[in-house]
Design a protein around this motif. Structure first.
Motif, PDB file in Angstrom:
ATOM      1  N   LEU A  86       6.202   6.382  -1.399  1.00 20.42           N
ATOM      2  CA  LEU A  86       5.432   6.059  -2.374  1.00 20.42           C
ATOM      3  C   LEU A  86       4.037   5.494  -2.185  1.00 20.42           C
ATOM      4  O   LEU A  86       4.026   4.667  -1.404  1.00 20.42           O
ATOM      5  N   LEU A  87       2.900   5.852  -2.625  1.00 16.43           N
ATOM      6  CA  LEU A  87       1.784   5.373  -2.725  1.00 16.43           C
ATOM      7  C   LEU A  87       1.216   4.479  -3.650  1.00 16.43           C
ATOM      8  O   LEU A  87       1.491   4.849  -4.771  1.00 16.43           O
ATOM      9  N   LEU A  88       0.685   3.295  -3.457  1.00 15.89           N
ATOM     10  CA  LEU A  88       0.258   2.361  -4.441  1.00 15.89           C
ATOM     11  C   LEU A  88      -1.205   2.141  -4.402  1.00 15.89           C
ATOM     12  O   LEU A  88      -1.913   2.383  -3.357  1.00 15.89           O
TER      13      LEU A  88
ATOM     14  N   HIS B 269       0.945  -1.270   0.052  1.00 18.82           N
ATOM     15  CA  HIS B 269      -0.010  -0.075   0.220  1.00 18.82           C
ATOM     16  C   HIS B 269       0.770   1.029  -0.097  1.00 18.82           C
ATOM     17  O   HIS B 269       0.467   2.239  -0.520  1.00 18.82           O
ATOM     18  N   ALA B 270       1.972   1.145   0.624  1.00 17.12           N
ATOM     19  CA  ALA B 270       2.895   2.404   0.765  1.00 17.12           C
ATOM     20  C   ALA B 270       4.252   1.697   0.837  1.00 17.12           C
ATOM     21  O   ALA B 270       4.669   0.803   1.424  1.00 17.12           O
ATOM     22  N   CYS B 271       5.363   2.562   0.302  1.00 13.46           N
ATOM     23  CA  CYS B 271       6.889   2.173   0.338  1.00 13.46           C
ATOM     24  C   CYS B 271       7.716   3.308   0.973  1.00 13.46           C
ATOM     25  O   CYS B 271       7.415   4.444  -0.007  1.00 13.46           O
ATOM     26  N   GLY B 272       8.272   3.343   1.804  1.00 10.20           N
ATOM     27  CA  GLY B 272       9.157   4.480   1.920  1.00 10.20           C
ATOM     28  C   GLY B 272      10.519   4.744   1.312  1.00 10.20           C
ATOM     29  O   GLY B 272      10.851   3.808   0.550  1.00 10.20           O
TER      30      GLY B 272
ATOM     31  N   PRO C 253       2.960   9.135  -6.258  1.00 13.66           N
ATOM     32  CA  PRO C 253       2.220   7.805  -6.725  1.00 13.66           C
ATOM     33  C   PRO C 253       3.688   7.101  -7.524  1.00 13.66           C
ATOM     34  O   PRO C 253       4.862   7.870  -7.642  1.00 13.66           O
ATOM     35  N   LEU C 254       3.601   6.088  -7.863  1.00 18.45           N
ATOM     36  CA  LEU C 254       4.678   5.216  -8.323  1.00 18.45           C
ATOM     37  C   LEU C 254       5.116   5.919  -9.527  1.00 18.45           C
ATOM     38  O   LEU C 254       6.229   5.918 -10.082  1.00 18.45           O
ATOM     39  N   GLU C 255       4.347   6.367 -10.287  1.00 15.86           N
ATOM     40  CA  GLU C 255       4.700   6.991 -11.586  1.00 15.86           C
ATOM     41  C   GLU C 255       5.783   8.109 -11.461  1.00 15.86           C
ATOM     42  O   GLU C 255       6.541   8.476 -12.289  1.00 15.86           O
ATOM     43  N   LYS C 256       5.975   8.832 -10.254  1.00 18.80           N
ATOM     44  CA  LYS C 256       6.505  10.161  -9.798  1.00 18.80           C
ATOM     45  C   LYS C 256       8.024   9.441  -9.132  1.00 18.80           C
ATOM     46  O   LYS C 256       8.554  10.598  -8.398  1.00 18.80           O
ATOM     47  N   VAL C 257       8.358   8.265  -9.106  1.00 17.89           N
ATOM     48  CA  VAL C 257       9.325   7.803  -8.343  1.00 17.89           C
ATOM     49  C   VAL C 257      10.699   8.526  -8.768  1.00 17.89           C
ATOM     50  O   VAL C 257      11.656   8.942  -7.704  1.00 17.89           O
ATOM     51  N   ALA C 258      10.815   9.010 -10.044  1.00 17.02           N
ATOM     52  CA  ALA C 258      12.213   9.607 -10.350  1.00 17.02           C
ATOM     53  C   ALA C 258      12.015  10.806  -9.487  1.00 17.02           C
ATOM     54  O   ALA C 258      13.189  11.383  -9.075  1.00 17.02           O
TER      55      ALA C 258
END
Length: 331
Positions: A329-331, A45-48, A306-311
């Motif tokens: 990061l929120l999934l 659900h979320a990743c630091g 969001p995962l799309e904005k990881v960079a």
């Protein structure tokens, strides 16, 4: 494993070469990993996001994963499936992790069951993703390496980020006098709300003088240092007799005068959670879970992506003007 048949692919970030944030590629056809014995599969659900993940991605860190790989260790989510011999968890359990086997920047992640912990209902998944590396590192720096004792003073240098706020909360709960620095007014307020007795702005050219005024001639017993390549020389001037600097973060070289350690018999100690023994990890986990139960361990979540904005997240964690809690990061 019936699940794998129905949902066999997922979105995950993959790194095929070391480099800048642009090497983080979001792919939608990555196979969902299957948990082996003593492993669990978590629906994330979320990743630091931790600074160390940017160093690993850049290829400048001591440990280099085999390419391609998925970054991320601090996951919070729900158990989807368990491997053989796993008795501590079942499908549907809320959990957080200290590390993953398959990588956390993904919709599903496999982790060793002994690196997974129950996430109490009083914390949400965003907060769950802010516990692992920051709190275990802070506890290790303060107690396992820093030998902190109630009544001592600690300066958390760069206190408004994930590890810094964790250190403030833990140190305050354990009876230390807590001083913290941040780079913005907002950051200073966050520190004060999370255990620091006093906050200083490290962008103020005279801030070390202000710290000296606060500690008096005795100096500070322990410094938790997030940016040693900038601060280490000044840290040595702030220490008490037998004071110690815990090097938690560093982004380059620095020149110091070793004589500064002789005049106070002070020490500089590196801290790496990766080197913790099984017993030490267990001690960290016990302290962290007790803190959640007691109510003083309250992760502060900062920027969310969001995962799309990881960079962008990887760029911001290194270059943004000042941290205000843990980036997730929120999934």
């Amino acid at each position: 494993v019936a699940m794998a048949a129905t949902r066999s692919v997922m979105r995950a970030v993959r790194v095929f070469e070391f480099g800048g944030p642009e090497v983080l590629k979001l792919q939608s056809d990555v196979l969902v990993p299957v948990p082996k014995e003593n492993q669990v599969l978590i629906k994330v659900h979320a990743c630091g996001v931790n600074p160390v993940e940017t160093y690993i991605r850049a290829g400048t860190y001591a440990r280099k994963p085999a390419l391609p790989y998925t970054p991320g260790s601090d996951v919070a989510g729900v158990i989807e499936d368990v491997g053989e011999h796993v008795t501590a968890f079942k499908k549907g359990d809320r959990v957080f992790t200290l590390e993953t086997v398959s990588g956390g920047y993904a919709e599903y992640a496999v982790a060793a069951a002994n690196r997974v912990f129950p996430l109490p209902d009083k914390l949400d998944f965003r907060q769950g993703a802010a516990i692992g590396v920051p709190y275990f590192t802070a506890y290790r720096a303060l107690f396992q390496k820093g030998c902190a004792k109630a009544g001592e003073s600690v300066l958390v240098h760069g206190a408004s980020g994930g590890v810094g706020l964790a250190a403030c909360q833990i140190a305050r709960a354990c009876g230390l006098k807590v001083l913290g620095t941040a780079g913005t007014e907002e950051g200073m307020n966050v520190i004060l709300r999370n255990g620091a007795h006093q906050a200083f702005n490290h962008r103020d050219p005279n801030y070390t003088e202000r710290i000296k005024e606060c500690t008096g001639p005795e100096g500070v017993d322990i410094i938790i240092e997030m940016l040693s390549n900038i601060n280490l020389d000044a840290d040595l001037q702030l220490l008490s007799c037998a004071g110690r600097v815990m090097v938690v973060g560093c982004r380059g070289r620095i020149e110091i005068n070793p004589r500064d350690t002789m005049s106070k018999e002070s020490s500089i100690t590196g801290v790496s959670l990766f080197l913790a023994t099984e017993e030490e990890r267990h001690e960290c986990a016990t302290a962290v879970l007790d803190g959640i139960e007691a109510g003083w361990l309250k992760p502060v979540v900062g920027l969310e992506y969001p995962l799309e904005k990881v960079a962008k997240a990887h760029e911001d964690i290194i270059y943004s003007s000042g941290a205000r809690g843990k980036m997730v990061l929120l999934l």
